[in-house]
Design an enzyme around this catalytic site. Structure first.
Site, PDB file in Angstrom:
ATOM      1  CB  CYS A  76      26.239  26.791  38.097  1.00 54.33           C
ATOM      2  SG  CYS A  76      25.814  27.700  36.832  1.00 54.33           S
TER       3      CYS A  76
ATOM      4  CB  ALA B 289      53.530  46.043  34.197  1.00 63.56           C
TER       5      ALA B 289
ATOM      6  CB  SER C 173      45.600  44.323  36.942  1.00 67.21           C
ATOM      7  OG  SER C 173      46.795  44.810  37.586  1.00 67.21           O
ATOM      8  CD  GLU C 174      45.152  50.215  38.797  1.00 60.15           C
ATOM      9  OE1 GLU C 174      44.108  50.427  38.525  1.00 60.15           O
ATOM     10  OE2 GLU C 174      45.259  49.639  40.154  1.00 60.15           O
ATOM     11  CB  VAL C 175      47.015  49.789  31.407  1.00 63.36           C
ATOM     12  CG1 VAL C 175      46.920  50.356  30.305  1.00 63.36           C
ATOM     13  CG2 VAL C 175      48.285  50.467  32.199  1.00 63.36           C
TER      14      VAL C 175
ATOM     15  CG  ASN D 226      49.241  48.550  44.241  1.00 70.96           C
ATOM     16  OD1 ASN D 226      49.570  48.994  45.307  1.00 70.96           O
ATOM     17  ND2 ASN D 226      48.137  48.015  43.933  1.00 70.96           N
TER      18      ASN D 226
ATOM     19  CG  PHE E 277      21.120  32.091  37.942  1.00 72.38           C
ATOM     20  CD1 PHE E 277      21.236  30.650  38.293  1.00 72.38           C
ATOM     21  CD2 PHE E 277      22.011  32.578  37.608  1.00 72.38           C
ATOM     22  CE1 PHE E 277      22.218  30.017  38.147  1.00 72.38           C
ATOM     23  CE2 PHE E 277      23.369  31.891  37.215  1.00 72.38           C
ATOM     24  CZ  PHE E 277      23.488  30.502  37.838  1.00 72.38           C
TER      25      PHE E 277
ATOM     26  CD  GLU F 292      10.536  33.515  33.872  1.00 70.93           C
ATOM     27  OE1 GLU F 292      11.166  33.517  34.617  1.00 70.93           O
ATOM     28  OE2 GLU F 292       9.276  33.420  33.651  1.00 70.93           O
TER      29      GLU F 292
ATOM     30  NE  ARG G   1       6.552  31.337  42.526  1.00 65.31           N
ATOM     31  CZ  ARG G   1       6.464  30.174  42.786  1.00 65.31           C
ATOM     32  NH1 ARG G   1       6.945  29.415  43.962  1.00 65.31           N
ATOM     33  NH2 ARG G   1       5.751  29.384  41.914  1.00 65.31           N
TER      34      ARG G   1
ATOM     35  CB  ALA H 244       8.131  28.514  37.862  1.00 64.51           C
TER      36      ALA H 244
ATOM     37  CD  GLU I 243      12.211  29.453  40.888  1.00 62.45           C
ATOM     38  OE1 GLU I 243      11.908  30.520  41.027  1.00 62.45           O
ATOM     39  OE2 GLU I 243      11.209  28.561  40.732  1.00 62.45           O
TER      40      GLU I 243
HETATM   41  C1  FAD Z   1      40.136  42.391  39.352  1.00 66.82           C
HETATM   42  C2  FAD Z   1      41.129  43.363  39.967  1.00 66.82           C
HETATM   43  C3  FAD Z   1      41.448  43.191  41.409  1.00 66.82           C
HETATM   44  C4  FAD Z   1      42.297  44.017  42.098  1.00 66.82           C
HETATM   45  N1  FAD Z   1      42.509  43.888  43.267  1.00 66.82           N
HETATM   46  C5  FAD Z   1      43.543  44.730  43.956  1.00 66.82           C
HETATM   47  C6  FAD Z   1      43.586  44.542  45.196  1.00 66.82           C
HETATM   48  O1  FAD Z   1      43.120  43.713  45.932  1.00 66.82           O
HETATM   49  N2  FAD Z   1      44.538  45.416  45.836  1.00 66.82           N
HETATM   50  C7  FAD Z   1      45.070  46.541  45.427  1.00 66.82           C
HETATM   51  O2  FAD Z   1      45.842  47.086  45.741  1.00 66.82           O
HETATM   52  N3  FAD Z   1      45.080  46.428  43.883  1.00 66.82           N
HETATM   53  C8  FAD Z   1      44.224  45.759  43.068  1.00 66.82           C
HETATM   54  N4  FAD Z   1      44.241  45.896  41.849  1.00 66.82           N
HETATM   55  C9  FAD Z   1      44.612  46.769  41.136  1.00 66.82           C
HETATM   56  C10 FAD Z   1      45.966  46.316  40.253  1.00 66.82           C
HETATM   57  O3  FAD Z   1      45.775  44.898  40.170  1.00 66.82           O
HETATM   58  C11 FAD Z   1      47.301  46.596  41.054  1.00 66.82           C
HETATM   59  O4  FAD Z   1      47.090  47.970  41.153  1.00 66.82           O
HETATM   60  C12 FAD Z   1      48.362  46.311  40.426  1.00 66.82           C
HETATM   61  O5  FAD Z   1      49.479  46.006  41.232  1.00 66.82           O
HETATM   62  C13 FAD Z   1      48.811  46.850  39.163  1.00 66.82           C
HETATM   63  O6  FAD Z   1      50.008  46.546  38.491  1.00 66.82           O
HETATM   64  P1  FAD Z   1      50.210  46.038  37.088  1.00 66.82           P
HETATM   65  O7  FAD Z   1      51.500  45.699  36.863  1.00 66.82           O
HETATM   66  O8  FAD Z   1      48.873  45.374  36.554  1.00 66.82           O
HETATM   67  O9  FAD Z   1      49.877  47.583  36.334  1.00 66.82           O
HETATM   68  P2  FAD Z   1      49.654  48.156  35.013  1.00 66.82           P
HETATM   69  O10 FAD Z   1      48.104  48.212  34.843  1.00 66.82           O
HETATM   70  O11 FAD Z   1      50.467  47.516  34.027  1.00 66.82           O
HETATM   71  O12 FAD Z   1      49.992  49.650  35.183  1.00 66.82           O
HETATM   72  C14 FAD Z   1      49.433  50.621  36.191  1.00 66.82           C
HETATM   73  C15 FAD Z   1      50.125  51.747  36.136  1.00 66.82           C
HETATM   74  O13 FAD Z   1      51.521  51.571  36.661  1.00 66.82           O
HETATM   75  C16 FAD Z   1      52.292  52.404  35.484  1.00 66.82           C
HETATM   76  N5  FAD Z   1      53.489  51.667  35.621  1.00 66.82           N
HETATM   77  C17 FAD Z   1      53.716  50.236  35.560  1.00 66.82           C
HETATM   78  N6  FAD Z   1      55.163  50.067  35.437  1.00 66.82           N
HETATM   79  C18 FAD Z   1      55.633  50.938  35.954  1.00 66.82           C
HETATM   80  C19 FAD Z   1      57.126  51.489  36.201  1.00 66.82           C
HETATM   81  N7  FAD Z   1      57.971  50.363  36.038  1.00 66.82           N
HETATM   82  N8  FAD Z   1      57.470  52.720  36.272  1.00 66.82           N
HETATM   83  C20 FAD Z   1      56.628  53.855  36.339  1.00 66.82           C
HETATM   84  N9  FAD Z   1      55.049  53.520  36.163  1.00 66.82           N
HETATM   85  C21 FAD Z   1      54.807  52.044  35.766  1.00 66.82           C
HETATM   86  C22 FAD Z   1      51.533  52.206  34.186  1.00 66.82           C
HETATM   87  O14 FAD Z   1      52.049  53.185  33.075  1.00 66.82           O
HETATM   88  C23 FAD Z   1      50.198  52.487  34.839  1.00 66.82           C
HETATM   89  O15 FAD Z   1      49.926  53.943  34.843  1.00 66.82           O
HETATM   90  C24 FAD Z   1      43.097  45.076  41.170  1.00 66.82           C
HETATM   91  C25 FAD Z   1      42.857  45.265  40.102  1.00 66.82           C
HETATM   92  C26 FAD Z   1      42.014  44.337  39.190  1.00 66.82           C
HETATM   93  C27 FAD Z   1      41.659  44.295  37.907  1.00 66.82           C
HETATM   94  S1  FES Z   2      28.833  26.162  36.149  1.00 64.47           S
HETATM   95 FE1  FES Z   2      29.913  27.714  36.619  1.00 64.47          FE
HETATM   96  S2  FES Z   2      29.003  29.475  36.333  1.00 64.47           S
HETATM   97 FE2  FES Z   2      27.820  27.974  35.391  1.00 64.47          FE
END
Ligand code: FAD
Ligand code: FES
Ligand code: FES
Length: 1488
Positions: free
Chosen positions: A190, A397, A400-402, A495, A938, A942, A1020, A1221, A1416
């Site tokens: 916004c 960990a 962010s992947e799981v 990662n 937005f 509507e 429009r 509108a 708008e």
């Molecule tokens: C919104 C978003 C944005 C992202 N942007 C990027 C980015 O810009 N660049 C990028 O490269 N990645 C990105 N990622 C991917 C992710 O964040 C990375 O890969 C991150 O490093 C994963 O780490 P984690 O600790 O969260 O892994 P988890 O999700 O906790 O684990 C991932 C995997 O690793 C395994 N694992 C974790 N620790 C160990 C260990 N010690 N030994 C063996 N296996 C293990 C888990 O079992 C699993 O399979 C993004 C993800 C999201 C959701």
């Molecule tokens: S005020 Fe940020 S999304 Fe609406």
């Protein structure tokens, strides 16, 4: 607790033990505790065996009073769920804590054990807001408010980490706020971010040497007060030259009049003081609240949240005090400049780390049920033992992947192990300086959080310099890796183990020959080289029973000639996964011959991949030789010879990036090693400075209430998390939750739908689909009824709703919906406009605009008069609304008379009521459709919000139970429709002097599978294709394409931005064809009053485009900067700049939907003088409720906070037009005024009797005793308008639009020719909004719309797969602008005077308070970024000898980095060309 059975997958070890067999002994011996102990907002909390499927967000939102933490996406991409973890800082030798912003939607619940979780409720409330909450609210940083708690919490972590309790110093710089990535994980749709940054910057103390009052008693009030005023008087903390944009004035602002500051840069000149002001004293922005608390209350919005206490013993004429400031004067403004008061920030009074947690001893934990179980070991030994016993246990960990896999890929890991609390692997010990001197490698704990790693890399690089270049390369990658909340918890091991081909870290690790130390029960500790680690797509060589313990990164030996660098290109700079990411290492012998090299790429193959051929060909060659460079570029093309249809698409771009990145590295390494002269410009990537910007805060038209910069009335509630959205409403008795069954095919016959597997699942209660209503009830539609609520026999787009399963909880309902078995018989799908044209797949539309010779069907004659004719096809992509709150609704059957209350996140209560009435079979008078506020709309809510309310109503009626639904982000994006993609095939004829003579165009929009409002959107578009230019002969034909994509719908601008985009694209093509300056061409063709649009509407005296162009041209220093851009482009080979100044006019009214041009209001005055206001509009962040309250307060002559609007509902206002509108203020404001007029008339005798000064409560009380009706219905219908399509009779034709909201913007950009990356250097906007009702809200609309428009025309790209599946379904794949995408200098002003300095008047308008609708109109001005980019690309093409004439090139919208790079016309592009083979299809499809 029963343990889950092992998953039966091929990867299980042969004859693996079941989980129960394997893990029960460990549970009995080691993991004896099921309790999670933690603190939540300062309160000790113990969770015994919680739901193992819950994330931290699920837990928080299940608590009755913690609804401030929002679910925006569930994938870590929006930041709405941000909370703060307060934990001991292990790096501090003292007992110091640190604050980590994390995404609660990803964070594993088990991970909170031993930590202090702080949510937005924990830091403040409306009664006692945290200074952050107060400042964001007062500085207009919250509109719809759905993103706000998350942003507050990210800033909270930043602000708290800025205080060092040991030194008692607070240090926060603008750089910390803007350039260090603390806000890169938060999105706001916004505000345009500027006011949020301004609020954050009020905490900046760098110019005060970091000293901020820490303790009230110590310093005393006087000192506090002084310091805060000093903050304003002595410095804004910005290192930049321009204004920091602090409200009320920055120390660098020079008060002056914007209309007369010729030749001065507006960054330092726009007025913050009234031109007529006689008071020379500088006005501090921050005043002492204690001196005038009442003033502040009256405008802060804080007091409105307090309940009114009824008065006792009222006697007419007696003065009675209430607890509210009903009589507070609405001041806080000096000469029309708002004055804002803040409470000071006192770091020492913040929430402390609970002392019990210092002594906390983590214990191994285990909890769960027979479907899922969690373990939390506390030592590496326990972890290895567990993995040994049950190798398929999933390590987690940062999750962010799981968690993304769990949520979006339905992976349900039966046994999960949280590894982030294991000290041996979650920590990296920084070697001492002496150790570093001799260190050959840096050993990193595998699960060290990335934020910590970033700091370590920075630290070691600072100490070791070039020897640690690899760490600097890694740091650079980490800086643009995900968002801060993810980096705070995600790990390198996560990662690496994920083995994503687009990992940002893996190329650096591979290029540097890093190794992994792993450990398993059987093998003990062992080493795995990274070079052998990635076997295939997401497949690694780590044995299933092993864990990664450490990562060893080699450092360069001393005195070697080695360079390591990393590069990344993504769609958006911040928080985006890479398109291509790379790391290069080269080591030279003393003679400059390549001794060793490693060129590693991500995004070019199914795994992170070394360019093997190129790497080996480099060995033994002289590095600094153009032959080496040339040969390497050739072999790189062979290493990565992508086919046209490569998975992931963008073959040509990706290959070009491969070469470009190496090209940059070659230059950079040569410069680094001082091998000889290189062009430094090649090396520089796009840099961003700290942003600045001003609003012209002076409002000469300010009245007592109207015209004041009152903050959004809910802003403070939004900042504290108290503002309630549908999903925050308390659970109603026996409530169920819906889960939608969605089509997985774009076009198919439904052979069978089997709900049985879903109905057997726990908690599932039932299902509804087309069989629960009659075929007639199943058909709905906003304008034409052509759309089935539930698919009937066929599915017509990916994501179409087939049925809805409902269950006791949301998670159960969603899991059950996924379990429904649907069998399809696929049919061919039409996706694109081109395919629809070929298949003649159109909805009936047939509306044309004709003018001049076209009226006589003589366009040929018109074109015969022309000296030059230009033709082209121009395309423009759609746009996802990306409101932060997804569609949500709640249907509550009453049990009596079939009546029902339906809460819905809708802009359209009437249509919700109408179709709920249809599907439940009761008349409208029994359906109360209600909405309190929306988390953004937005236009997307509507009409497309209506079906969800219907599904719930059908289920609620069937079960006689309330049913609720909130869509997941991917569902919302999949099925709720977007802005229409458009295509125009145009022909335009000109005189040789550059006058427009004739225009003919066929314009197509992609309507999707049903009509929705596609026809009106087309109308429009056609009525805005003239933009601001007069063409005598016009023939425009609109066509609405029927395709197999979601039904596209209204979106801010409603076709007008597309129309004006076509107009401006034509202007550029004409200018290039005539070799004429485009600004001269524009000026030659601007309308003059008296001329007529293609629909015969006369341009009248309200025509301010010439004024806007002239005044903005002057204040933005356009001509001078245009010349400077030309000079820059002459001297820069690798960066180009572009600048433009574009006007815009936007027609206000519901156009030919004449019946919608009506507003209604219901005003009731209670006998205590408080006023209840209902009107037909809905509040979606645009500030409508605030403006309506201002109008009522102004008209009734009462203080603003005596007016209260609780919600919008059909039981209060019948037949409400949708809030759309840009007409909400116009039609409803007039209705409010009308109601107030009636009341004023009835009260007039009492005013006369009691005197003008008598408070309203006295007057009202007297009237009440006289039995006067104190409630009034207001109504207004828009006069003047009434255009009918096809009416070409000059005598009878009526205007289509009530008036035009006009504006102009000037943008300047810089583009990196090697990558297509860009930055917006500066944008200046000037709008004609008439007499603004509330300039603060209007500026919010202007800036927010501009940034939304910037996104539309640049980075926002919707993509489909060739099988018709919609690809861009979340923030991970669809990028809206983030904090660091806004213009670096971002100025907004309002037109107030003519060119002679005389005040303008809008009294002719006959709109409410002579104001203009603003929601708008400014959106199109975001296209100035596009057109400036086009100019920059053109300059590059000229330099490269590529054609720039009509037909020789084009740039379609959006100007993604891919499109920009592919238009540069350079040598690298040619070398990287990817040829499309016969029949080869592109991986992605764009549908414009
Ligand atoms: C919104 C978003 C944005 C992202 N942007 C990027 C980015 O810009 N660049 C990028 O490269 N990645 C990105 N990622 C991917 C992710 O964040 C990375 O890969 C991150 O490093 C994963 O780490 P984690 O600790 O969260 O892994 P988890 O999700 O906790 O684990 C991932 C995997 O690793 C395994 N694992 C974790 N620790 C160990 C260990 N010690 N030994 C063996 N296996 C293990 C888990 O079992 C699993 O399979 C993004 C993800 C999201 C959701
Ligand atoms: S005020 Fe940020 S999304 Fe609406
Ligand atoms: S809801 Fe968690 S980041 Fe979007």
């Amino acid at each position: 607790m029963a343990l889950p059975k092992p998953p039966q997958t091929a990867s299980d070890p042969p004859r693996a033990l079941s989980a129960a067999e394997a893990l029960t002994p460990l549970i009995e011996s080691t993991y004896t505790s099921p309790d999670i102990n933690f603190y939540l907002n300062g309160k000790r909390t113990v969770l015994r065996n919680p739901n193992p499927h819950w994330t931290l967000l699920d837990y928080i939102r299940a608590q009755p009073n913690l609804k401030g933490t929002k679910l925006g996406c569930g994938e870590g991409g929006c930041g709405a769920c941000t909370v703060v973890l307060q934990v001991p800082d292990r790096r501090s030798e003292k007992r110091r804590v640190k604050h980590l912003a994390v995404n609660a939607c990803l964070f594993s619940l088990v991970g909170v054990d031993g930590k202090h979780v702080i949510t937005v409720e924990g830091i403040g409330s409306v009664e006692k807001p945290h200074p952050l909450q107060e400042r964001i609210a007062k500085l207009h940083g919250s509109q719809c408010g759905f993103c706000t708690p998350g942003i507050v919490m990210s800033l909270y972590a930043l602000v708290r980490n800025a205080y060092n309790p040991e030194t008692k110093r607070f240090h926060l710089s603008e750089r910390d706020i803007e350039l260090e990535g603390h806000l890169d994980g938060n999105l706001c749709r916004c505000t345009g971010y500027k006011p949020i940054l301004q609020a954050a910057k009020t905490f900046v103390t760098e110019d005060l040497n970091g000293q901020l009052a820490e303790d009230v008693p110590e310093l005393g009030d006087l000192k506090l007060e002084k310091e805060i005023v000093d903050l304003v008087r002595n410095g804004c903390g910005s290192k930049s030259q321009g204004s920091c944009g602090r409200p009320g004035g920055c120390c660098r602002d020079k008060p002056s009049d914007s209309s007369s500051d010729e030749g001065k840069s507006p960054a330092s000149t726009p007025p913050t003081e009234p031109a007529s002001g006689s008071d020379d004293e500088p006005t501090p922005a921050v005043l002492d609240i204690a001196k005038n608390p009442q003033q502040d209350d009256s405008i802060s919005g804080a007091s409105y949240a307090k309940p009114l206490k009824s008065k006792e013993n009222i006697e007419a004429g007696t003065e009675v005090k209430t607890t509210t400031s009903l009589e507070a004067p609405l001041s806080g403004s000096k000469h029309g400049v708002p004055q804002i008061t803040f409470q000071e920030y006192v770091p020492g009074t913040e929430l402390i780390f609970p002392s019990a947690l210092w002594k906390f001893e983590p214990r191994p934990l285990c909890y769960g049920n027979d479907r899922k179980i969690w373990f939390r070991p506390t030592s590496l030994e326990q972890l290895v033992e567990l993995k040994g016993a049950y190798p398929s246990a999933k390590l987690v960990a940062g999750a962010s992947e799981v968690q993304v896999e769990v949520r979006f890929k339905n992976s349900d890991f039966a046994v999960s192990v949280y590894v982030s609390d294991i000290p041996e692997i979650n920590y990296t010990k920084l070697p001492s300086d002496a150790e570093l001197e001799t260190a050959k490698e840096l050993v990193i704990g595998a699960n060290t959080p990335l934020t910590e790693l970033e700091a370590i890399c920075k630290d070691v690089f600072a100490k070791l310099g070039k020897r640690a270049m690899v760490l600097e390369a890694l740091r650079k990658q980490l800086r643009y890796f995900a968002g801060r909340q993810i980096r705070n918890v995600a790990s390198l091991a996560g990662n690496i183990a994920t083995a994503s081909p687009i990992s940002d870290a893996n190329p650096v690790l591979l290029a540097s020959n890093a190794t992994l130390v792993a450990q398993s029960l059987g093998k003990g500790e062992f080493v795995l080289p990274m070079s052998d680690f990635f076997i295939a797509y997401r497949t690694i060589s780590l044995p299933p029973d092993a864990v990664i313990k450490q990562i060893r990164i080699p450092l360069s030996p001393p005195d070697t000639k080695e360079v390591v660098k990393a590069y990344k290109q993504a769609k958006r700079k911040d928080d985006d996964i890479a398109i291509v990411t790379a790391s290069f290492r080269v080591r030279l012998d003393p003679d400059g011959i390549v001794e060793d090299a490693n060129l590693v790429y991500g995004g070019m193959a199914p795994t992170t991949k070394t360019a093997t051929k190129t790497t080996s060909s480099l060995l033994g060659r002289r590095w600094f030789s153009s032959e080496t460079l040339d040969a390497a570029l050739t072999t790189l093309g062979e290493d990565f010879d992508l086919p046209f249809g490569v998975p992931g698409g963008m073959a040509h771009y990706r290959k070009t990036l491969t070469l470009s990145m190496f090209f940059r590295f070659w230059h950079e390494s040569a410069a680094e090693l001082e091998l000889g002269e290189v062009d430094g410009q090649v090396i520089d990537e796009i840099h961003r400075a700290i942003s600045t910007g001003i609003r012209d805060d002076y409002n000469p038209y300010e009245q007592r209430v109207v015209g004041k910069q009152v903050p959004h009335l809910s802003a403070l509630k939004q900042c504290t998390g108290e503002a309630e959205y549908i999903d925050d409403m308390p659970k109603t008795d026996r409530e169920l939750f819906g889960g939608l069954v969605l089509s997985m095919k774009a076009h198919a016959n439904l052979v069978s739908v089997d709900y049985a597997p879903a109905l057997e699942m726990p908690g599932v209660v039932g299902v509804v689909d087309k069989n629960n209503i009659t075929p007639e009830q199943n058909i709905w539609g906003s304008i034409r009824k052509d759309e089935p609520l539930f698919a009937d026999g066929k599915v017509l787009h990916h994501g179409q709703v087939i049925g809805m399963v409902y269950a006791e909880t949301a998670l159960q309902a969603q899991a059950a919906a996924r379990a429904v078995k649907v069998v399809y018989e696929e049919l061919p799908a039409v996706l694109t406009i081109d395919e629809a044209i070929e298949a003649k797949s159109f909805f009936q539309h047939g509306k044309n605009l004709i003018k001049g010779l076209a009226l006589d069907d003589k366009m040929d004659e018109a074109f015969a008069q022309c000296d030059r004719i230009f033709e082209g096809t121009t395309r423009m992509g759609g746009q996802e609304h990306f409101y932060l709150e997804t569609n949500a609704a709640l249907a509550i059957p009453s049990g009596e008379d079939g009546s029902m209350e339906v809460w819905s996140s809708t802009q359209n209560t009437m249509e919700t009521q109408e179709f709920v009435s249809q599907v439940t079979g009761v008349p409208s008078n029994r359906i109360n459709a209600r909405v309190k506020r929306l988390g953004g709309g937005f236009g997307g809510k509507e009409s497309r919000s209506v079906p969800f309310a219907c599904y719930l109503a059908i289920a609620a009626k069937k079960e006689k139970r309330p049913v609720r639904l909130m869509l997941n982000r991917d569902e919302d994006m999949l099925l709720s429709g977007q802005r229409h993609p458009f295509q125009a095939r145009w022909k335009v004829g000109m005189s040789k002097e550059g006058k427009l003579i004739a225009l003919e165009a066929d314009v197509y929009d992609n309507g999707g599978y049903s009509q929705d409002m596609s026809g009106a959107v087309m109308d429009r578009c056609l009525t805005h294709i003239d933009n601001c230019y007069q063409t005598p002969h016009v023939y425009l034909r609109g066509h609405v394409c029927r395709t197999n994509i979601h039904s596209n719908t209204a979106f801010r601008g409603f076709g007008a931005p597309q129309g004006m985009y076509f107009a401006e694209t034509m202007m550029y093509n004409i200018a290039e064809g005539l070799d004429m300056d485009v600004d001269e061409l524009r000026m030659k063709n601007l309308y003059v009053p008296g001329e007529h649009t293609p629909f015969f509407q006369k341009i009248d005296e309200d025509w301010h485009i010439p004024l806007l162009l002239e005044q903005l041209g002057r204040s933005s220093d356009y001509e001078k900067r245009k010349a400077a851009v030309a000079t820059f482009n002459e001297t820069n080979r690798w960066k180009k700049r572009g600048i433009c100044l574009v006007p815009s006019k936007f027609g206000l009214s519901f156009a030919t939907a004449l019946h919608l041009n009506q507003g209604a209001a219901y005003v009731r005055i209670y006998h205590d003088g408080s006023v209840l206001l209902h009107h037909a509009g809905t509040e979606m962040g645009q500030g409508l409720f605030t403006k309506m309250c201002q109008i009522a307060a102004q008209e009734l002559g009462v203080p603003l906070d005596s007016i209260y609007t609780p919600d919008s509902q059909t039981y209060q206002i019948a037949n409400a037009s949708p809030t759309a509108a840009s007409s909400g203020s116009d039609i409803n404001g007039m209705a409010v005024k009308n109601a107030c007029d009636q009341l004023n008339e009835r009260l007039a005798p009492y005013r006369e009797k009691l005197g003008k000064e008598a408070p309203l409560r006295e007057i009202v009380h007297a009237a009440y005793l006289d039995r006067v009706n104190l409630a009034a219905n207001g109504f207004w219908k828009m006069p003047k308008v009434g255009y009918k399509w096809g009416d070409t009779n000059w005598d009878t034709v009526l205007p289509m639009y009530y008036y035009w909201t006009q504006g102009a913007a000037c943008s300047e950009v810089e583009i990196d020719l090697l990558t297509g990356d860009h930055t917006v250097l500066r944008s200046d906007i000037m709008m004609d909004v008439g007499n603004s009702i509330n300039p603060a809200i209007d500026y919010g609309q202007v800036e927010g719309a501009f940034i939304q428009g910037q996104g539309l025309f640049t980075i926002e790209e919707s993509l489909w797969l060739s099988n018709g599946q919609f690809f861009t379904r979340g923030p991970g794949t669809y990028k809206i602008p983030g904090f660091s995408d806004i213009p670096q200098i971002f100025n907004a002003s309002m037109l107030r005077k003519d060119n002679d300095g005389n005040p303008l008047s809008w009294n002719h308008l006959r709109s409410v308070q002579s104001s203009k609708g603003i929601g708008e109109p400014p959106l199109f001005l975001g296209s100035t970024v596009f057109f400036a980019l086009r100019e920059a690309v053109k300059a590059a093409r000229v330099m490269n000898g590529a054609g720039v004439g009509p037909g020789e090139w084009k740039l379609d919208s959006p100007a993604t980095s891919e499109r920009l790079r592919l238009a540069i016309g350079d040598e690298l592009l040619k070398r990287a060309e990817v040829k499309q083979k016969d029949g080869e299809k592109s991986f992605f499809v764009t549908v414009s």
